[in-house]
Design an enzyme around this catalytic site. Sequence first.
Site, short mmCIF file in Angstrom:
data_model
loop_
_atom_site.label_atom_id
_atom_site.label_comp_id
_atom_site.label_asym_id
_atom_site.label_seq_id
_atom_site.Cartn_x
_atom_site.Cartn_y
_atom_site.Cartn_z
N LYS A 90 33.13 26.12 50.77
CA LYS A 90 33.36 27.40 51.45
C LYS A 90 33.75 28.41 50.40
O LYS A 90 34.64 28.17 49.57
CB LYS A 90 34.51 27.22 52.47
CG LYS A 90 34.80 28.46 53.28
CD LYS A 90 33.93 28.53 54.51
CE LYS A 90 33.90 29.93 55.13
NZ LYS A 90 32.88 30.84 54.54
N GLN A 111 38.66 28.94 44.18
CA GLN A 111 38.49 28.77 45.62
C GLN A 111 38.95 27.38 46.09
O GLN A 111 39.45 27.24 47.20
CB GLN A 111 37.00 28.97 45.96
CG GLN A 111 36.73 29.23 47.43
CD GLN A 111 36.88 30.68 47.82
OE1 GLN A 111 36.43 31.56 47.12
NE2 GLN A 111 37.52 30.95 48.96
N LYS A 114 42.73 27.71 46.51
CA LYS A 114 43.00 28.68 47.58
C LYS A 114 42.75 28.05 48.95
O LYS A 114 43.59 28.13 49.85
CB LYS A 114 42.07 29.88 47.39
CG LYS A 114 42.24 30.98 48.40
CD LYS A 114 41.15 32.04 48.29
CE LYS A 114 41.03 32.57 46.88
NZ LYS A 114 40.20 33.79 46.80
N LYS A 126 31.18 28.88 45.59
CA LYS A 126 30.99 30.32 45.41
C LYS A 126 29.55 30.56 45.00
O LYS A 126 28.91 29.65 44.45
CB LYS A 126 31.94 30.86 44.33
CG LYS A 126 32.18 32.35 44.39
CD LYS A 126 33.24 32.75 45.40
CE LYS A 126 33.28 34.25 45.57
NZ LYS A 126 34.42 34.69 46.40
N GLY A 165 31.08 36.76 52.53
CA GLY A 165 30.92 37.93 51.67
C GLY A 165 31.88 37.93 50.48
O GLY A 165 32.76 37.09 50.37
N ASP A 166 31.66 38.86 49.59
CA ASP A 166 32.54 39.14 48.45
C ASP A 166 32.10 40.51 47.95
O ASP A 166 31.49 41.28 48.72
CB ASP A 166 32.41 38.05 47.37
CG ASP A 166 33.48 38.13 46.28
OD1 ASP A 166 34.60 37.66 46.52
OD2 ASP A 166 33.23 38.71 45.22
N THR A 210 41.39 39.82 54.50
CA THR A 210 41.84 39.63 53.12
C THR A 210 42.90 40.67 52.75
O THR A 210 43.97 40.34 52.21
CB THR A 210 40.65 39.70 52.14
OG1 THR A 210 39.65 38.78 52.59
CG2 THR A 210 41.07 39.34 50.73
N ASN A 241 36.24 46.62 50.76
CA ASN A 241 36.76 45.93 51.95
C ASN A 241 38.24 45.54 51.80
O ASN A 241 39.06 45.85 52.67
CB ASN A 241 35.90 44.69 52.22
CG ASN A 241 36.50 43.79 53.27
OD1 ASN A 241 37.31 42.92 52.98
ND2 ASN A 241 36.15 44.03 54.52
N SER A 377 37.89 33.14 57.90
CA SER A 377 36.53 32.59 57.97
C SER A 377 36.57 31.20 58.63
O SER A 377 35.70 30.85 59.42
CB SER A 377 35.93 32.46 56.57
OG SER A 377 35.38 33.68 56.15
P1 NDP Z 1 33.78 45.41 47.76
O1 NDP Z 1 32.42 45.33 47.19
O2 NDP Z 1 33.95 45.78 49.19
O3 NDP Z 1 34.68 46.42 46.91
C1 NDP Z 1 34.90 46.23 45.54
C2 NDP Z 1 35.73 47.41 45.03
O4 NDP Z 1 36.12 47.12 43.70
C3 NDP Z 1 34.94 48.70 44.97
O5 NDP Z 1 35.81 49.78 45.15
C4 NDP Z 1 34.37 48.68 43.56
O6 NDP Z 1 34.06 49.96 43.05
C5 NDP Z 1 35.53 48.07 42.81
N1 NDP Z 1 35.01 47.39 41.62
C6 NDP Z 1 34.13 46.37 41.57
N2 NDP Z 1 33.86 46.02 40.31
C7 NDP Z 1 34.60 46.85 39.55
C8 NDP Z 1 34.77 46.99 38.16
N3 NDP Z 1 34.10 46.22 37.29
N4 NDP Z 1 35.64 47.95 37.73
C9 NDP Z 1 36.31 48.73 38.60
N5 NDP Z 1 36.19 48.64 39.94
C10 NDP Z 1 35.34 47.71 40.39
O7 NDP Z 1 34.45 43.99 47.45
P2 NDP Z 1 35.72 43.31 48.15
O8 NDP Z 1 36.69 44.35 48.53
O9 NDP Z 1 35.23 42.36 49.16
O10 NDP Z 1 36.29 42.43 46.94
C11 NDP Z 1 37.28 42.92 46.03
C12 NDP Z 1 37.98 41.75 45.36
O11 NDP Z 1 38.59 40.92 46.35
C13 NDP Z 1 37.08 40.81 44.55
O12 NDP Z 1 37.82 40.31 43.45
C14 NDP Z 1 36.82 39.68 45.51
O13 NDP Z 1 36.47 38.48 44.85
C15 NDP Z 1 38.17 39.57 46.19
N6 NDP Z 1 38.18 38.89 47.48
C16 NDP Z 1 37.41 39.35 48.51
C17 NDP Z 1 37.44 38.70 49.72
C18 NDP Z 1 36.74 39.24 50.93
O14 NDP Z 1 36.99 38.73 52.02
N7 NDP Z 1 35.90 40.25 50.81
C19 NDP Z 1 38.21 37.45 49.90
C20 NDP Z 1 39.06 37.11 48.78
C21 NDP Z 1 39.00 37.79 47.61
P3 NDP Z 1 32.52 50.42 42.97
O15 NDP Z 1 32.13 50.72 44.37
O16 NDP Z 1 32.57 51.60 42.08
O17 NDP Z 1 31.76 49.28 42.38
#
Ligand code: NDP
Length: 445
Positions: A90, A111, A114, A126, A165-166, A210, A241, A377
Amino acid sequence: MDARLEAVRDTVLARNPGESEFHQAVSEVFESLGPVHDRHPEFLEAAILERLCEPERQIIFRVPWTDDSGRVQINRGFRVEFNSALGPYKGGLRFHPSVYLGIVKFLGFEQIFKNALTGMPIGGGKGGSDFDPRGRSDAEVMRFCQSFMTELYRHIGEYTDVPAGDIGVGGREIGYLFGQYKRITNRYESGVLTGKGISWGGSLVRPEATGFGTVIFTEEMLKTRGSSFDGQRVVVSGSGNVAINAIAKAQALGASVVACSDSSGYVVDEAGIDVGLLRQVKEVERGRLKDYALRRSGVSYVETGSVWDVDATVALPCATQNELDGGAAARLVRNGLLAVGEGANMPSTREAVAVFQEAGVLFGPGKAANAGGVATSALEMQQNASRDSWSFDHTEQRLTDIMVGIHHRCASTADEYGDPGNYVLGANIGGFVKVADAMLAQGLI
Ligand code: NDP
């Protein structure tokens, strides 16, 4: 690091050259595990660590698709099925140009721990692709997702491997992926993917889970110092997100969230981020954070520097790995930081974590603090299996209970191993022991 573990760690690093993020994640876990191996020599004898660091299966595949101008595009797809001791693999799918095997392996490795900490029956995996959805039309994203699933479908299933998603993979992408899976297999197998739309098998609270969970975990940490989110000055990185929902929850608990970012810059909004406007710009219009600043008075947009230049009492890094370094950590500490809750995976460098811990800042590592997403999830999978759907309030209560439970597990494990308040140690040991026990029971596989 314990010498026995150091030897294993060195072998793992040598066997996986060039995968710096994977090396970082493995080293950080190994640094915590010395005391466990003193108590459990059987884990060493059974080579649990060596087995844990070698994924059960790694799939890499070509993803061909055509863009809107008719040009052929080729991306690379990945799924790393890391460990199934506790349940089906997962973990999410990430679509971002930086994705390569080392990123997928670091995320899959984290993961495992976690998912164990959630107490739910889920293993660790992943996946993703170096495809960049930004600037692509809906039709291009759909064609990419259909091609990606045309290979991935043969490896996944409700009882095998359940992606979600991620970064770069939200409701739109999960919809296209699910549609193609259903079309190829001729099965309405709801439990094969999570993060689905509410009307077709998704769970209420999953989109928020999250970010909400990160804030709930951080609130539990603050409580141990007789404090809470009420009245805190909060800075969040990212505006996707996780970030948006962390901002919403922190504000609901009485905090003032004054800054957030994307990969182009950050906004400072001293009146408190307007979550409604942020959702409109980022989720509905798929715009940039700059557009938020253009539409609200009193907001500054900064293109140089880092969102961590803004002082805060609570920091919630919710963007990506290694975005908060030792220098930024030292600056935050000097400016009165109390707590850090990692919404993203491994957003703090090892130097930053050391700075926080030495300064006595409450530090909740991602593998514990952001586990609310995967936990919800698993709740979505439960609803799919029983062909039921739960109310928002019931699901949110389940999420809250799970996050409070994870906090308790980390805190009590840290106490048991003689390092109270060390959530890194608590999360690593708490997750590891559960997986190691299951691996021992299941024999040499
Ligand atoms: P999204 O794609 O919804 O958002 C990612 C955000 O981070 C955007 O604002 C993006 O900006 C920014 N970002 C991405 N890469 C970079 C970078 N290299 N430098 C600066 N900013 C960056 O992703 P999520 O919100 O889903 O995920 C965010 C984090 O949370 C990740 O580490 C993910 O692994 C973790 N996570 C997510 C989960 C989930 O349920 N979605 C679960 C557990 C962990 P821009 O739009 O400019 O790229």
